[in-house]
Motif scaffolding. Sequence first.
Motif, PDB file in Angstrom:
ATOM      1  N   ALA A   1      37.173  -2.381 -43.682  1.00  0.00           N
ATOM      2  CA  ALA A   1      36.094  -2.969 -44.618  1.00  0.00           C
ATOM      3  C   ALA A   1      35.511  -4.209 -43.896  1.00  0.00           C
ATOM      4  CB  ALA A   1      36.711  -3.233 -45.905  1.00  0.00           C
ATOM      5  N   PHE A   2      36.265  -4.973 -43.283  1.00  0.00           N
ATOM      6  CA  PHE A   2      35.713  -6.287 -42.554  1.00  0.00           C
ATOM      7  C   PHE A   2      34.751  -5.801 -41.387  1.00  0.00           C
ATOM      8  CE2 PHE A   2      35.937 -10.255 -40.538  1.00  0.00           C
ATOM      9  CZ  PHE A   2      36.158 -11.250 -41.685  1.00  0.00           C
ATOM     10  N   SER A   3      35.208  -4.840 -40.938  1.00  0.00           N
ATOM     11  CA  SER A   3      34.382  -4.282 -39.671  1.00  0.00           C
ATOM     12  C   SER A   3      32.689  -4.042 -40.207  1.00  0.00           C
ATOM     13  CB  SER A   3      34.856  -3.249 -38.850  1.00  0.00           C
ATOM     14  OG  SER A   3      35.758  -3.936 -38.055  1.00  0.00           O
ATOM     15  N   ARG A   4      32.885  -3.106 -41.284  1.00  0.00           N
ATOM     16  CA  ARG A   4      31.508  -2.478 -42.123  1.00  0.00           C
ATOM     17  C   ARG A   4      30.906  -3.804 -42.556  1.00  0.00           C
ATOM     18  NH1 ARG A   4      35.613   1.456 -43.330  1.00  0.00           N
ATOM     19  NH2 ARG A   4      35.596   0.566 -45.351  1.00  0.00           N
ATOM     20  N   LYS A   5      31.427  -4.933 -42.635  1.00  0.00           N
ATOM     21  CA  LYS A   5      30.668  -6.102 -43.356  1.00  0.00           C
ATOM     22  C   LYS A   5      30.633  -5.689 -45.075  1.00  0.00           C
ATOM     23  CE  LYS A   5      27.860  -7.326 -39.597  1.00  0.00           C
ATOM     24  NZ  LYS A   5      28.511  -6.245 -38.568  1.00  0.00           N
ATOM     25  N   GLU A   6      31.711  -4.983 -45.532  1.00  0.00           N
ATOM     26  CA  GLU A   6      31.739  -4.853 -47.057  1.00  0.00           C
ATOM     27  C   GLU A   6      31.901  -6.162 -47.554  1.00  0.00           C
ATOM     28  OE1 GLU A   6      34.616  -1.873 -47.941  1.00  0.00           O
ATOM     29  OE2 GLU A   6      33.363  -0.369 -46.848  1.00  0.00           O
TER      30      GLU A   6
ATOM     31  N   ASP B   1      32.014 -14.177 -26.980  1.00  0.00           N
ATOM     32  CA  ASP B   1      33.074 -13.352 -26.977  1.00  0.00           C
ATOM     33  C   ASP B   1      34.241 -13.954 -27.528  1.00  0.00           C
ATOM     34  OD1 ASP B   1      31.557 -11.228 -25.771  1.00  0.00           O
ATOM     35  OD2 ASP B   1      32.026 -11.887 -23.897  1.00  0.00           O
ATOM     36  N   GLU B   2      35.067 -13.449 -28.246  1.00  0.00           N
ATOM     37  CA  GLU B   2      36.220 -14.083 -29.020  1.00  0.00           C
ATOM     38  C   GLU B   2      37.342 -13.219 -28.996  1.00  0.00           C
ATOM     39  OE1 GLU B   2      37.281 -16.067 -33.317  1.00  0.00           O
ATOM     40  OE2 GLU B   2      35.019 -16.155 -32.433  1.00  0.00           O
ATOM     41  N   THR B   3      38.477 -13.782 -28.860  1.00  0.00           N
ATOM     42  CA  THR B   3      39.729 -13.008 -29.268  1.00  0.00           C
ATOM     43  C   THR B   3      40.489 -13.815 -30.412  1.00  0.00           C
ATOM     44  OG1 THR B   3      40.211 -11.986 -27.008  1.00  0.00           O
ATOM     45  CG2 THR B   3      42.214 -12.151 -28.767  1.00  0.00           C
ATOM     46  N   PHE B   4      40.917 -13.075 -31.639  1.00  0.00           N
ATOM     47  CA  PHE B   4      41.284 -13.928 -32.652  1.00  0.00           C
ATOM     48  C   PHE B   4      42.647 -13.183 -33.040  1.00  0.00           C
ATOM     49  CE2 PHE B   4      37.843 -10.776 -33.700  1.00  0.00           C
ATOM     50  CZ  PHE B   4      38.713 -10.069 -34.688  1.00  0.00           C
TER      51      PHE B   4
ATOM     52  N   GLY C   1      42.371  -9.271 -32.690  1.00  0.00           N
ATOM     53  CA  GLY C   1      41.170  -8.785 -32.706  1.00  0.00           C
ATOM     54  C   GLY C   1      40.381  -9.265 -31.558  1.00  0.00           C
ATOM     55  N   LYS C   2      39.375  -8.455 -31.381  1.00  0.00           N
ATOM     56  CA  LYS C   2      38.225  -9.217 -30.317  1.00  0.00           C
ATOM     57  C   LYS C   2      36.873  -8.790 -30.534  1.00  0.00           C
ATOM     58  CE  LYS C   2      39.640  -5.760 -26.577  1.00  0.00           C
ATOM     59  NZ  LYS C   2      40.384  -5.714 -25.381  1.00  0.00           N
ATOM     60  N   GLY C   3      36.214  -9.386 -30.408  1.00  0.00           N
ATOM     61  CA  GLY C   3      34.782  -9.115 -30.561  1.00  0.00           C
ATOM     62  C   GLY C   3      33.648 -10.044 -29.737  1.00  0.00           C
ATOM     63  N   THR C   4      32.379  -9.506 -29.851  1.00  0.00           N
ATOM     64  CA  THR C   4      31.263 -10.272 -29.708  1.00  0.00           C
ATOM     65  C   THR C   4      30.624 -10.571 -30.944  1.00  0.00           C
ATOM     66  OG1 THR C   4      31.247  -9.209 -27.423  1.00  0.00           O
ATOM     67  CG2 THR C   4      29.087 -10.330 -28.491  1.00  0.00           C
ATOM     68  N   PHE C   5      30.196 -11.810 -31.113  1.00  0.00           N
ATOM     69  CA  PHE C   5      29.537 -12.388 -32.446  1.00  0.00           C
ATOM     70  C   PHE C   5      28.315 -13.048 -31.897  1.00  0.00           C
ATOM     71  CE2 PHE C   5      34.226 -12.252 -32.769  1.00  0.00           C
ATOM     72  CZ  PHE C   5      34.304 -11.613 -33.895  1.00  0.00           C
TER      73      PHE C   5
ATOM     74  N   GLU D   1      36.871  -5.016 -32.741  1.00  0.00           N
ATOM     75  CA  GLU D   1      37.756  -4.028 -32.677  1.00  0.00           C
ATOM     76  C   GLU D   1      39.323  -4.841 -32.980  1.00  0.00           C
ATOM     77  OE1 GLU D   1      38.953  -3.022 -28.378  1.00  0.00           O
ATOM     78  OE2 GLU D   1      36.761  -2.880 -28.559  1.00  0.00           O
ATOM     79  N   PHE D   2      39.925  -4.155 -33.535  1.00  0.00           N
ATOM     80  CA  PHE D   2      41.432  -4.573 -33.902  1.00  0.00           C
ATOM     81  C   PHE D   2      42.482  -3.671 -33.373  1.00  0.00           C
ATOM     82  CE2 PHE D   2      38.365  -5.401 -37.306  1.00  0.00           C
ATOM     83  CZ  PHE D   2      38.554  -6.569 -37.598  1.00  0.00           C
ATOM     84  N   GLU D   3      43.451  -4.504 -32.798  1.00  0.00           N
ATOM     85  CA  GLU D   3      44.497  -3.850 -32.053  1.00  0.00           C
ATOM     86  C   GLU D   3      45.770  -4.420 -32.242  1.00  0.00           C
ATOM     87  OE1 GLU D   3      42.541  -4.131 -28.091  1.00  0.00           O
ATOM     88  OE2 GLU D   3      43.098  -6.068 -27.975  1.00  0.00           O
ATOM     89  N   HIS D   4      46.817  -3.960 -31.502  1.00  0.00           N
ATOM     90  CA  HIS D   4      48.135  -4.735 -31.445  1.00  0.00           C
ATOM     91  C   HIS D   4      48.658  -4.935 -32.920  1.00  0.00           C
ATOM     92  CE1 HIS D   4      47.837  -4.377 -27.311  1.00  0.00           C
ATOM     93  NE2 HIS D   4      46.717  -5.413 -27.377  1.00  0.00           N
ATOM     94  N   PHE D   5      48.817  -4.120 -33.785  1.00  0.00           N
ATOM     95  CA  PHE D   5      49.367  -4.201 -34.983  1.00  0.00           C
ATOM     96  C   PHE D   5      50.753  -4.435 -35.039  1.00  0.00           C
ATOM     97  CE2 PHE D   5      45.364  -2.730 -36.044  1.00  0.00           C
ATOM     98  CZ  PHE D   5      44.826  -3.091 -37.099  1.00  0.00           C
ATOM     99  N   VAL D   6      51.314  -5.528 -35.420  1.00  0.00           N
ATOM    100  CA  VAL D   6      52.931  -5.662 -35.420  1.00  0.00           C
ATOM    101  C   VAL D   6      53.250  -5.642 -37.105  1.00  0.00           C
ATOM    102  CG1 VAL D   6      54.697  -7.203 -34.895  1.00  0.00           C
ATOM    103  CG2 VAL D   6      52.815  -7.007 -33.408  1.00  0.00           C
ATOM    104  N   VAL D   7      54.114  -4.757 -37.380  1.00  0.00           N
ATOM    105  CA  VAL D   7      54.371  -4.499 -38.705  1.00  0.00           C
ATOM    106  C   VAL D   7      55.719  -5.278 -38.827  1.00  0.00           C
ATOM    107  CG1 VAL D   7      54.829  -2.987 -40.604  1.00  0.00           C
ATOM    108  CG2 VAL D   7      52.963  -2.531 -38.898  1.00  0.00           C
ATOM    109  N   ASP D   8      56.059  -6.061 -39.920  1.00  0.00           N
ATOM    110  CA  ASP D   8      57.155  -6.427 -40.529  1.00  0.00           C
ATOM    111  C   ASP D   8      57.448  -5.919 -41.651  1.00  0.00           C
ATOM    112  OD1 ASP D   8      59.354  -8.019 -41.633  1.00  0.00           O
ATOM    113  OD2 ASP D   8      58.683  -9.814 -41.393  1.00  0.00           O
ATOM    114  N   SER D   9      57.988  -4.779 -42.099  1.00  0.00           N
ATOM    115  CA  SER D   9      58.137  -3.961 -43.425  1.00  0.00           C
ATOM    116  C   SER D   9      58.992  -4.661 -44.234  1.00  0.00           C
ATOM    117  CB  SER D   9      58.528  -2.569 -43.115  1.00  0.00           C
ATOM    118  OG  SER D   9      59.623  -2.392 -42.467  1.00  0.00           O
TER     119      SER D   9
END
Length: 139
Positions: free
Chosen positions: A18-23, A92-95, A78-82, A61-69
């Motif tokens: 949703a964030f990537s689609r700018k909803e 360019d940014e990594t966040f 995430g990383k991207g060009t803004f 793009e979003f990556e490396h999801f670490v889940v603590d269930s």
Amino acid sequence: MSPSRKQLLAAAKAFCDAFSRKEEISTSSPIFRQHTQCQRLNMVIQSWLPSWGKHFRDSQEFEHFVVDSEGCKIALKGKGTFTWVSTGESWDETFAWMLDFDDEGRVTEYQVWADSGSAYLARIGKLREVKMGTSGGEN
């Protein structure tokens, strides 16, 4: 009962999509628990979140999801060009994000660690100047 790892991951990916689609993303959205106080550790981002797509053109793009269930949390990178729309300046940014969820898989806390310095400089039209080392300031 807490959401499973799979449910948490699906909820986090839905939020990122949703964030990537700018909803329009606000605390009144069904993805957030009602009356959520979303914490954005980066104060510059806090004021821009409701109108993210109005200020930026981006490719993320979003990556490396670490889940603590057990803790109902997900950390991700995430990383991207803004590009700041009004000035055309890009970076360019990594966040990093940390998302906390309730028992129904809704976001209860949203934390961001991002490059607010580049965003600020792009907004005021000084990013290229600073990158080139021509800001006229002392070294």
